[in-house]
Design a protein around this motif. Structure first.
Motif, PDB file in Angstrom:
ATOM      1  N   GLY A 119       0.782  -1.208  -0.149  1.00 41.69           N
ATOM      2  CA  GLY A 119      -0.137   0.127  -0.037  1.00 41.69           C
ATOM      3  C   GLY A 119       0.588   1.152  -0.063  1.00 41.69           C
ATOM      4  N   PHE A 120       2.147   1.035   0.505  1.00 37.40           N
ATOM      5  CA  PHE A 120       3.179   2.203   0.278  1.00 37.40           C
ATOM      6  C   PHE A 120       3.051   2.827  -0.926  1.00 37.40           C
ATOM      7  CE2 PHE A 120       6.463   0.597   3.541  1.00 37.40           C
ATOM      8  CZ  PHE A 120       5.748   1.526   4.452  1.00 37.40           C
ATOM      9  N   GLN A 121       2.922   1.775  -1.998  1.00 39.70           N
ATOM     10  CA  GLN A 121       3.048   2.460  -3.526  1.00 39.70           C
ATOM     11  C   GLN A 121       1.486   2.742  -4.309  1.00 39.70           C
ATOM     12  OE1 GLN A 121       4.541  -1.397  -4.695  1.00 39.70           O
ATOM     13  NE2 GLN A 121       6.482  -0.866  -4.151  1.00 39.70           N
ATOM     14  N   SER A 122       0.626   3.138  -3.134  1.00 37.34           N
ATOM     15  CA  SER A 122      -0.454   3.733  -3.455  1.00 37.34           C
ATOM     16  C   SER A 122      -0.366   5.267  -3.826  1.00 37.34           C
ATOM     17  CB  SER A 122      -1.893   3.467  -2.915  1.00 37.34           C
ATOM     18  OG  SER A 122      -2.829   4.582  -3.147  1.00 37.34           O
ATOM     19  N   ILE A 123      -0.097   5.486  -5.054  1.00 39.98           N
ATOM     20  CA  ILE A 123       0.356   6.956  -5.490  1.00 39.98           C
ATOM     21  C   ILE A 123      -0.867   7.788  -5.297  1.00 39.98           C
ATOM     22  CG2 ILE A 123       1.473   8.462  -7.348  1.00 39.98           C
ATOM     23  CD1 ILE A 123       3.262   6.356  -5.688  1.00 39.98           C
ATOM     24  N   GLN A 124      -1.947   7.207  -5.522  1.00 36.34           N
ATOM     25  CA  GLN A 124      -3.224   8.373  -5.180  1.00 36.34           C
ATOM     26  C   GLN A 124      -3.328   8.569  -3.817  1.00 36.34           C
ATOM     27  OE1 GLN A 124      -6.377   8.110  -8.621  1.00 36.34           O
ATOM     28  NE2 GLN A 124      -6.482   5.876  -7.657  1.00 36.34           N
ATOM     29  N   PHE A 125      -3.043   7.399  -2.927  1.00 31.35           N
ATOM     30  CA  PHE A 125      -3.337   7.718  -1.412  1.00 31.35           C
ATOM     31  C   PHE A 125      -2.115   8.740  -0.957  1.00 31.35           C
ATOM     32  CE2 PHE A 125      -2.462   6.714   3.002  1.00 31.35           C
ATOM     33  CZ  PHE A 125      -3.611   6.687   3.477  1.00 31.35           C
ATOM     34  N   LYS A 126      -1.146   8.745  -1.655  1.00 29.89           N
ATOM     35  CA  LYS A 126      -0.033   9.509  -1.223  1.00 29.89           C
ATOM     36  C   LYS A 126      -0.263  10.950  -1.608  1.00 29.89           C
ATOM     37  CE  LYS A 126       2.144   6.866   0.965  1.00 29.89           C
ATOM     38  NZ  LYS A 126       1.956   7.099   2.617  1.00 29.89           N
ATOM     39  N   ILE A 151       9.189   3.621  -3.819  1.00 31.32           N
ATOM     40  CA  ILE A 151       8.258   3.730  -5.166  1.00 31.32           C
ATOM     41  C   ILE A 151       9.118   3.976  -6.328  1.00 31.32           C
ATOM     42  CG2 ILE A 151       6.327   4.462  -4.120  1.00 31.32           C
ATOM     43  CD1 ILE A 151       7.022   7.409  -4.513  1.00 31.32           C
ATOM     44  N   ASN A 152       8.675   3.907  -7.559  1.00 30.40           N
ATOM     45  CA  ASN A 152       9.576   4.033  -8.477  1.00 30.40           C
ATOM     46  C   ASN A 152       9.900   5.517  -8.865  1.00 30.40           C
ATOM     47  OD1 ASN A 152       7.657   5.023 -10.367  1.00 30.40           O
ATOM     48  ND2 ASN A 152       7.179   2.923 -10.760  1.00 30.40           N
ATOM     49  N   ASP A 153      11.005   5.799  -9.796  1.00 27.76           N
ATOM     50  CA  ASP A 153      11.548   6.994 -10.023  1.00 27.76           C
ATOM     51  C   ASP A 153      10.225   8.079 -10.684  1.00 27.76           C
ATOM     52  OD1 ASP A 153      13.969   6.365  -9.226  1.00 27.76           O
ATOM     53  OD2 ASP A 153      14.787   6.151 -11.406  1.00 27.76           O
ATOM     54  N   ALA A 154       9.490   7.333 -11.716  1.00 28.30           N
ATOM     55  CA  ALA A 154       8.368   8.163 -12.068  1.00 28.30           C
ATOM     56  C   ALA A 154       7.337   8.729 -11.267  1.00 28.30           C
ATOM     57  CB  ALA A 154       7.627   7.323 -13.306  1.00 28.30           C
ATOM     58  N   ASP A 155       7.029   7.687 -10.202  1.00 24.85           N
ATOM     59  CA  ASP A 155       5.929   8.058  -9.268  1.00 24.85           C
ATOM     60  C   ASP A 155       6.798   8.986  -8.161  1.00 24.85           C
ATOM     61  OD1 ASP A 155       4.128   6.528 -10.286  1.00 24.85           O
ATOM     62  OD2 ASP A 155       4.474   4.706  -8.854  1.00 24.85           O
TER      63      ASP A 155
END
Ligand code: HEM
Length: 365
Positions: A119-126, A151-155
């Motif tokens: 869930g760390f990688q939920s970019i919308q949540f962040k 998270i990846n570079d693009a995110d």
């Protein structure tokens, strides 16, 4: 409005082919399909759809607040955006119960396929967090360390762009700072407020000192509490003390913005302050509902994982419990209750100011 030349078809309109073809259990790809993995995927996807809607509302709210002058007529629409966000948040909290129909043992049938996704990688949540005002500087050390490295570079670049934008908290602060009425035609509200506070604390002290039913220990304790309350009031009434408290990170808003928010809370019955009060209450509720979701998610994680670490590598439930308290954004508005006075003790506003705060019609034609 232009008419559509071809008839609309339910499945095409909703792009159901794409939507319903987007559940691929990893257990099916690599071994025996785990029955509950479909539920796990669909629940997460449903969350992401609702996050998308929340972002849609938030962007619109931010655009309205971004002007140097917020048109009062927009406040109704702004509040409608937050009313909707709150309704969605209630669904988000409720939805956790659906996932809890999966037992921890059933989760283990596919959990290892998910590592290191999280869930760390939920970019919308962040993005929601950042737009609300939870920028990097305000995150806990642990939070910064964990999720930005997962998270990846693009995110990461996308979130960095959002960090550089004005958050909702920042535009609400600027809006509050612009609020008129705090000094009005020779009437200094804060001097009057300070007098009312002194009177209230003086009366409280007299009651404690004169109460024959109190033991000396209890009396000493109550007087100490009273001194702490006095100190609390000083932290907003004295600009230097406020600067110190802000430096320590105990408040986030500028003093002017906080005082304006307090004025709105104290005189919220005045017609012109009703929509601003509704807005501040909405922000408190949005914050509260996110905290409720975080606590509820942490409890569910405890049930699913016990004390295991998360797939994203955090300490799991302890990390999440810490985040529930640390990642709140609008705590300054919660803390305003400390500074409220009973309506009967409030300074009476000059008639001219009360007129300005009301809606009135002129009879002249
Ligand atoms: C079996 C169900 C679930 C388990 C066991 C679980 C577990 C965890 C754990 C342990 C973390 C901390 C990061 C890590 O180490 O991975 C986390 C973070 C997170 N999870 Fe879940 N989770 C579950 C379901 C969900 C669902 C349904 C959502 C909805 C989107 C969700 C959203 C998040 C988010 C947004 C974070 C980041 C929170 C933050 O950084 O403050 N999780 N989850």
């Amino acid at each position: 409005m232009q008419k559509n030349p071809t008839p609309c078809y339910y499945g095409d309109y909703l792009q159901l082919n794409k939507l319903l073809d987007s559940q691929l259990p990893q257990s099916r790809v690599y071994g025996t399909e785990a029955h509950d993995e479909t539920l796990f995927i669909i629940v997460h996807q449903a969350y992401e759809l609702w996050f998308k809607q929340i972002l849609h509302e938030l962007r619109s709210a931010q655009a309205m607040m971004a002007h140097d002058e917020v048109d009062e007529r927009m406040l109704g629409t702004l509040n409608a955006r937050f009313d909707r966000i709150r309704s969605i948040q209630k669904v988000l909290v409720e939805q956790i119960g659906i996932l809890e129909t999966m037992t921890p043992l059933d989760f283990l049938d596919f959990r290892d396929y998910l590592i290191p996704a999280s869930g760390f990688q939920s970019i919308q949540f962040k993005e929601i967090e950042i737009r609300l005002g939870l920028k990097r500087a305000f995150r806990s050390e642990m939070d910064r360390k964990f999720f930005y490295s997962r998270i990846n570079d693009a995110d990461r670049a996308y979130l960095a762009e959002r960090e550089a934008e004005c958050s909702l908290l920042e535009s609400v602060e600027a809006w509050l700072e612009r609020m008129p009425f705090l000094e009005f035609a020779g009437f200094n509200f804060w001097l009057e407020y300070e007098k009312a506070v002194d009177l209230m604390l003086h009366d409280d002290e007299q009651i404690v000192r004169g109460n024959p039913g109190l033991s000396e220990d209890v009396r000493a304790f109550q007087l100490k509490e009273l001194a702490a309350t006095r100190e609390n009031f000083r932290s907003i009434l004295d600009a230097e003390r406020y600067a110190e408290v802000r430096e320590q990170g105990r408040v986030r808003l500028s003093r002017r913005a906080l005082l304006a928010a307090l004025f709105i809370n104290l005189y919220r019955d005045e017609p012109i302050l009703q929509l601003p009060f509704h807005l501040l209450t909405n922000l408190v509720e949005v914050d509260e509902l996110f905290t409720t979701w975080r606590s509820r998610h942490a409890l569910m994680v405890h049930r699913m994982l016990g004390s295991k670490i998360g797939t994203g590598g955090s300490s799991g439930v302890d990390y999440l419990k810490m985040g529930a308290e640390a990642n709140r954004v609008y705590t300054d508005f919660f803390n305003l209750s400390t500074f409220l006075l009973p309506r009967s003790a409030l300074p009476v506003l000059p008639a001219e100011l009360t007129k300005e705060l009301g809606f009135h019609f002129s009879k002249t034609r």
